[in-house]
Write an enzyme that holds these catalytic residues in place. Sequence first.
Site, PDB file in Angstrom:
ATOM      1  N   ASP A 139      23.555 -18.897 -11.419  1.00 45.11           N
ATOM      2  CA  ASP A 139      22.823 -20.370 -10.428  1.00 45.11           C
ATOM      3  C   ASP A 139      23.660 -20.975 -11.224  1.00 45.11           C
ATOM      4  OD1 ASP A 139      21.557 -21.789  -8.983  1.00 45.11           O
ATOM      5  OD2 ASP A 139      19.665 -20.330  -9.967  1.00 45.11           O
ATOM      6  N   THR A 140      22.935 -23.049 -10.903  1.00 45.50           N
ATOM      7  CA  THR A 140      24.121 -23.932 -10.639  1.00 45.50           C
ATOM      8  C   THR A 140      22.586 -25.036 -10.765  1.00 45.50           C
ATOM      9  OG1 THR A 140      25.488 -22.408 -10.649  1.00 45.50           O
ATOM     10  CG2 THR A 140      26.198 -25.149 -10.340  1.00 45.50           C
ATOM     11  N   ILE A 141      23.299 -26.308 -10.789  1.00 45.61           N
ATOM     12  CA  ILE A 141      23.214 -27.561 -10.766  1.00 45.61           C
ATOM     13  C   ILE A 141      23.974 -28.310  -9.501  1.00 45.61           C
ATOM     14  CG2 ILE A 141      20.175 -27.624 -11.360  1.00 45.61           C
ATOM     15  CD1 ILE A 141      22.665 -30.195 -12.411  1.00 45.61           C
TER      16      ILE A 141
END
Length: 570
Positions: free
Chosen positions: A379-381
């Site tokens: 997951d990442t932004i």
Amino acid sequence: MITPRKLKKVLQFSALVVVSSFVSTVHAYDRITGETFATRSEVIAQNGMAATSQPLATQVALDVLKNGGNAIDAAIAANAMLGLVEPTGCGIGGDLFAIVWDAESQKLYGLNASGRSPKGLTRAYFKKEGLDRIPAFGPLPVSVPGAVDGWFELSKRFGTKPMQELLAPSIKYAREGFPVSELIAYYFEMNQKRIGHYPGFTETFTVDGKTPKKGQIFKNPNLAATYEKIATGGRDAFYKGDIARTISGFMQSQGGLLSYQDLATHRSEWIEPVSSNYRGYDIWELPPNGQGIAALQILNILELYDLESMGRDSAEFVHTFVEAKKLAFADRAKFYADPDFNEIPTSWLISKEYAAERQRLIKPNQAAKRVDAGKNEGDTIYLTVADKQGNMVSLIQSNYRGMGSGMIPTDLGFVLQNRGEMFSLDPKHFNSLEPGKRPFHTIIPAFVTRNNKPLMSFGVMGGGTQPQMHAQIIINMIDFGMNLQEAGDAPRILHSGSSQPEGDIMEDGGFISLESGFSYKTRRELMKKGHVLKDVSGAFGGYQAIMLDDKNKVYYGASESRKDGQAAGY
């Protein structure tokens, strides 16, 4: 026995269900303008625009712009805020990549702020320990966190505001607290199952021993103190000061090999973005060690087809897209790695000649079964900001697997990334583990120009999902005529496989996951071509985008409807 009275109630209930279904269906198709699947209109503003995965971060970015900061300043402030409000995907324990359009020089700049493997960690260590792969969690997959150095590199080259001012909002929120969203509460709970047993998780990320629930106020005073040290002491406070000593000491106590020297010698690198033209638009990505050029490879192959005539909801389009993706990811598995340790044939991989050669391998009515492919995890932004001077920033930042390795240095308020898991232990592989080497990276920012002028800054976070979604956003807009928000809301195609970026062969061709919105006819025809279909949830990425309308001198903003994203301008 059904009495007349009971029958009347059954009929009334049935009628209610029918009416409810009808109302729901009508509502879904009751848009005044735009595509029926679109969730909302684009945001339009003259002076500045920010699109991030959390509304509070978007508001922080806008405040910086309104107070005289530029897009680079606002992006740094927003990223710091996201490290607080969305620690389930990012934070200063992770890495950062960015593409910047500088209005003054009228040029694109690329920043690779990814960290390297510990100099004391070798393949021989894993052989000695009887490990045939690098574990996902714990001390061994931890590489040097590059995000903080990335902030200071961006600020030094393009920023106008001091770091104390940019970190002040996050420090205030960290001390006073903020309400947790439904989605982040879900991710907190999920990550507790993964890494909750490691030291520091309960003290840092729970309230009274439980992960925060929707609407509950969450505080992180340790992160506030860490941000204050960075704000006053600069990047050296993180890489050479007390923070570095704390990280090193904690890692040694956990059996890790990340050292003070690894942190002290870290450096980011300014690099040239690379591009390929798709039907008159220049699509820009960063070269390896990231996977951005996979999107360019996919688009180069698909440019050889008339996608518009196929129609988006057709087995012909989905099949062609997936087969192009498989070919690009075969190269991804083999070639993408740290260019300091390998000669990466980037120009060849993104050439039109090579795309034509690869395109001939696609069979129109048969799914390829023996290919390399990557997993879709992590997951990442992603965030993007634009200002009234014309500067635009495309920035992505991540811990990797949600909250990373589970290694939470004592009283610092953040988790260290587990990006080192991506290394191969095969000594012949391009992405083989070596001391001081940058691992293969999934996080990729993107940019679009036309006629050497800025047009669009965008990204779609989510592991191996990202190149696939970058290509789909471009196709949705250019081939299927969607606007900026519609392009993100449109139902997505995701091809997944069982192999990692280590060159492992996927024997079964993987599987396709289609979001609702694709017809049963399309699904049935895909199965006839030999594709395996499998439903998944939450794996389709998180989109943010800003587009410049140079004629009207306004920005359009779009954000992810599947998550907590917000685009806003002024």
